[in-house]
Write an enzyme that holds these catalytic residues in place. Sequence first.
Site, PDB file in Angstrom:
ATOM      1  N   ARG A  60       0.811  -1.226   0.000  1.00 19.92           N
ATOM      2  CA  ARG A  60       0.000   0.000   0.000  1.00 19.92           C
ATOM      3  C   ARG A  60       0.837   1.265   0.000  1.00 19.92           C
ATOM      4  NH1 ARG A  60      -4.593  -2.241   4.043  1.00 19.92           N
ATOM      5  NH2 ARG A  60      -2.744  -2.655   5.266  1.00 19.92           N
ATOM      6  N   LYS A 169       0.610 -18.048   7.560  1.00 17.95           N
ATOM      7  CA  LYS A 169      -0.229 -18.250   8.732  1.00 17.95           C
ATOM      8  C   LYS A 169      -0.576 -16.902   9.361  1.00 17.95           C
ATOM      9  CE  LYS A 169       1.645 -19.124  12.768  1.00 17.95           C
ATOM     10  NZ  LYS A 169       2.408 -18.143  13.580  1.00 17.95           N
ATOM     11  N   ASP A 198       3.609 -23.491   6.680  1.00 16.87           N
ATOM     12  CA  ASP A 198       3.949 -23.630   8.094  1.00 16.87           C
ATOM     13  C   ASP A 198       5.455 -23.810   8.087  1.00 16.87           C
ATOM     14  OD1 ASP A 198       4.744 -24.702  10.554  1.00 16.87           O
ATOM     15  OD2 ASP A 198       2.749 -25.510  10.917  1.00 16.87           O
ATOM     16  N   HIS A 199       6.178 -22.796   8.514  1.00 18.42           N
ATOM     17  CA  HIS A 199       7.627 -22.838   8.267  1.00 18.42           C
ATOM     18  C   HIS A 199       8.314 -23.974   9.026  1.00 18.42           C
ATOM     19  CE1 HIS A 199       8.001 -20.481  12.011  1.00 18.42           C
ATOM     20  NE2 HIS A 199       9.268 -20.848  12.023  1.00 18.42           N
ATOM     21  N   LYS A 203      11.776 -26.938   8.076  1.00 26.33           N
ATOM     22  CA  LYS A 203      13.006 -27.124   8.855  1.00 26.33           C
ATOM     23  C   LYS A 203      13.608 -28.483   8.504  1.00 26.33           C
ATOM     24  CE  LYS A 203      11.598 -24.224  12.768  1.00 26.33           C
ATOM     25  NZ  LYS A 203      12.544 -23.132  12.896  1.00 26.33           N
ATOM     26  N   GLU A 237      10.015 -21.097  23.803  1.00 23.11           N
ATOM     27  CA  GLU A 237      10.829 -19.947  23.401  1.00 23.11           C
ATOM     28  C   GLU A 237      11.215 -19.183  24.651  1.00 23.11           C
ATOM     29  OE1 GLU A 237       9.449 -17.977  19.509  1.00 23.11           O
ATOM     30  OE2 GLU A 237       7.629 -18.585  20.526  1.00 23.11           O
ATOM     31  N   ASP A 256      -1.122 -19.225  17.798  1.00 25.83           N
ATOM     32  CA  ASP A 256       0.147 -18.825  17.190  1.00 25.83           C
ATOM     33  C   ASP A 256       1.066 -20.025  16.947  1.00 25.83           C
ATOM     34  OD1 ASP A 256       2.032 -16.809  16.335  1.00 25.83           O
ATOM     35  OD2 ASP A 256       3.132 -17.180  18.183  1.00 25.83           O
ATOM     36  N   HIS A 261       2.325 -25.282  14.120  1.00 29.43           N
ATOM     37  CA  HIS A 261       3.626 -25.936  14.263  1.00 29.43           C
ATOM     38  C   HIS A 261       3.558 -27.212  15.115  1.00 29.43           C
ATOM     39  CE1 HIS A 261       4.732 -22.195  12.560  1.00 29.43           C
ATOM     40  NE2 HIS A 261       4.918 -21.522  13.669  1.00 29.43           N
ATOM     41  N   LYS A 366      14.997 -21.804  24.539  1.00 31.22           N
ATOM     42  CA  LYS A 366      14.356 -22.141  23.262  1.00 31.22           C
ATOM     43  C   LYS A 366      14.626 -23.605  22.973  1.00 31.22           C
ATOM     44  CE  LYS A 366      14.137 -20.612  18.426  1.00 31.22           C
ATOM     45  NZ  LYS A 366      12.690 -20.404  18.294  1.00 31.22           N
TER      46      LYS A 366
HETATM   47  C1  BG6 Z   1       5.973 -18.077  14.384  1.00 27.25           C
HETATM   48  C2  BG6 Z   1       5.234 -17.456  15.528  1.00 27.25           C
HETATM   49  O1  BG6 Z   1       5.106 -18.808  13.566  1.00 27.25           O
HETATM   50  O2  BG6 Z   1       6.980 -18.957  14.893  1.00 27.25           O
HETATM   51  C3  BG6 Z   1       6.178 -16.727  16.472  1.00 27.25           C
HETATM   52  O3  BG6 Z   1       4.273 -16.535  15.026  1.00 27.25           O
HETATM   53  C4  BG6 Z   1       7.293 -17.645  16.902  1.00 27.25           C
HETATM   54  O4  BG6 Z   1       5.481 -16.229  17.608  1.00 27.25           O
HETATM   55  C5  BG6 Z   1       7.945 -18.309  15.709  1.00 27.25           C
HETATM   56  O5  BG6 Z   1       8.240 -16.872  17.619  1.00 27.25           O
HETATM   57  C6  BG6 Z   1       8.934 -19.375  16.144  1.00 27.25           C
HETATM   58  O6  BG6 Z   1       9.612 -19.851  15.026  1.00 27.25           O
HETATM   59  P1  BG6 Z   1      11.069 -20.474  15.162  1.00 27.25           P
HETATM   60  O7  BG6 Z   1      11.404 -20.939  13.796  1.00 27.25           O
HETATM   61  O8  BG6 Z   1      11.949 -19.382  15.679  1.00 27.25           O
HETATM   62  O9  BG6 Z   1      10.953 -21.578  16.158  1.00 27.25           O
END
Ligand code: BG6
Length: 515
Positions: A60, A169, A198-199, A203, A237, A256, A261, A366
Site C-alpha cells: 500500500r 499463517k 507452516d515454516h 526445517k 521460546e 500462534d 507448528h 528455546k
Molecule cells: C511463528 C510465531 O510462527 O513462529 C512466532 O508466530 C514464533 O510467535 C515463531 O516466535 C517461532 O519460530 P522459530 O522458527 O523461531 O521456532
Amino acid sequence: MSIRTSTFSHSESFKQIPPTIIVIFGASGDLTARKLAPAIFNLSKDELLPSECFLIGYGRKKISDSQFRDYLKMSLDAHSRRDIRPETWSRLVQNISFHAGEYDDLESFKNLSSKITEIEKTLSKEVQCLFYVSTPPGVFKPILENLGASGLAKRHRRKEIESKVIIEKPFGRDLMSAKELNNIVNHRFEETQVFRIDHYLGKETVQSLLVQRFANSIFEPIWNRNYVSCVQITVSENLGVGSRGGYYDRSGALRDMMQNHVMQLLALTAMEPPSSLNPEAIRNEKVKALQAIKPLVLGGKSSEIVRGVYTQGLVEDEKAKGYLQEVGIPSNSTTETFAALCLQIENWRWKGVPFYLRSGKRLARKASEIIVQFKRPPEILFGLDSKYSLSPNLLVIRIQPNEGITLYLNSKSPGLETRLQPIELAFGYETTFGSNTPEAYERLILDSLNGDGTLFIRGDEAETSWGILSPVLDYWDGLGVLGLEKYASGTWGPLEADKLLLARGHEWLTGKKYQ
Ligand code: BG6
C-alpha cells in the site's frame, strides 16, 4: 495435469524451474525483510531459480522501484545467511520492482496483470506466477478474491506453469474462519495451486523425521501403544512477545504455535506409513492421524488443558517483564502465552498413549523437541532394587537448537558393583553434516515453485486441526481470567502443566530430566 512427486525425491525437486514472477503481497513487511528476500536470494545464489526470475513487491505504501530495491538490499545485508556479492546483486536488481496498490482494489490487480503480461511479451515466453500472501490476515480475503477476479489465479491453468499462491499463517483464527477462508480459496484456485505455509515443515530436522521413521526398520515395530508410554512435544521460546504485542494479543499460544507448528509435529510423529512419497499420500496420513484425536476434556478433574501467562522473572540472567507490561498489551488481557494439552489418539496404533504438547513464550530456553518415552522393561532383574534405578528408554528428536537425535539407554556404570546409568547414543546434525543448511523458507519457496505440496498444509488438514482446538478457545473465552495460571519468566511454565503429566504418571522431560 502433471504427476506431482514429493519433495523427498531430490531429482524432481531440483528440476528446471520455468521463467517465474514472484509477487509478494505485504512486501514492505517484516517477514519479507527477515525471511522471504533472504530465501529468494539464497536460492538464486545456488542457481535454483531461473535466470528469468522477477520479483514484484506489492504494497500500500507508495514507494518507487529504487526505494524498494534499497530496502531489500538492506534486508539482505542484515538477514541473509550468506553474503550477497555486488556482482550477484547487480544481476538481480534489474528484475526487482514495486507495485503500489490497495488490496481491495480490483483495478490495481488488473494493472499488476498487465505488468506481468508485459514481462511475458518482453521475454517472448510464458511465465509462471507465484503469489505470496504475506500480509496481516485481515486482508487475505480481498487479495484472494482479487487474484480470482483479475484472472491472475487462472493464468496457464492446468499447465506446469499455472499460478501458485502461498498463504502465510495464521490460516483462520478458529474452525469457522478457516472454513470461510478455504471456501474463498477453493472458489478461485485448485488445491494443487495452494500452498498454506507452516515454516516448521521446512526445517531440515522436521523433514528428516519421516526419513528416520520410515527409512529405518528398527523404529516402526516399536512405534505404537505396545512399546510407547507417552510422547512429549515441547516448542518453547525464551523470548517474549517483543514488538509483536498487537498481533500476539489477538492470537495467543494456542493459535500462534499449537494449531500449526505443534500439531504438525504431532501429525508427522503419529501418522501411519504413507503408501508412497506422493504429497497426497503423505498428507492423507497426516489428516487421518489428526482425525483420530479424541475431543479434549475441557474442565473438571480430568481436564486435559492448561494455559498460562508469564509474569516478570529472569531469563538467562536478564530481567524480563511480565506479559501485561509488554508494549501494546491491554492491562485486562486474558491471552495465554503458554498452553499445554494432553491428547489421545483413538486408533489402533496409539490407543492409551498420551501425547503431551506444550508451547510458550518466556520459558527457560528455546527448544523444539519430540520425545518418545518407551515403557519400562519388566522389573524382574533390574528395577526392583532402588540401587538399579531403571530409567525408561527415550528417543529425543531435537528440531532446534542443537539439531539431532539422542537415544537414551540403560547401561552399567564401570566398577565392581552393578549400577545402572542412562547413557546417550547421540547424533548431531552439525557434527555430521556441518552448519549452514538452507533456511526453511528456501526449501518451501522452491517446493511451491515446483508445485510440490508435501511440506504444506492441505485445506482439510487446517480444518481438522482447528476442529480439535476451537472448542478450547471457546471454553477459555467463556472463563475470562479464570484458570489463566501465572508463571515467572524463565521457568518451564505453570505448575498446573506439571500436574497434567504427574496425574497420568509422567513428567516433562525437556529441561528437567536432562539438558
Ligand atoms: C511463528 C510465531 O510462527 O513462529 C512466532 O508466530 C514464533 O510467535 C515463531 O516466535 C517461532 O519460530 P522459530 O522458527 O523461531 O521456532
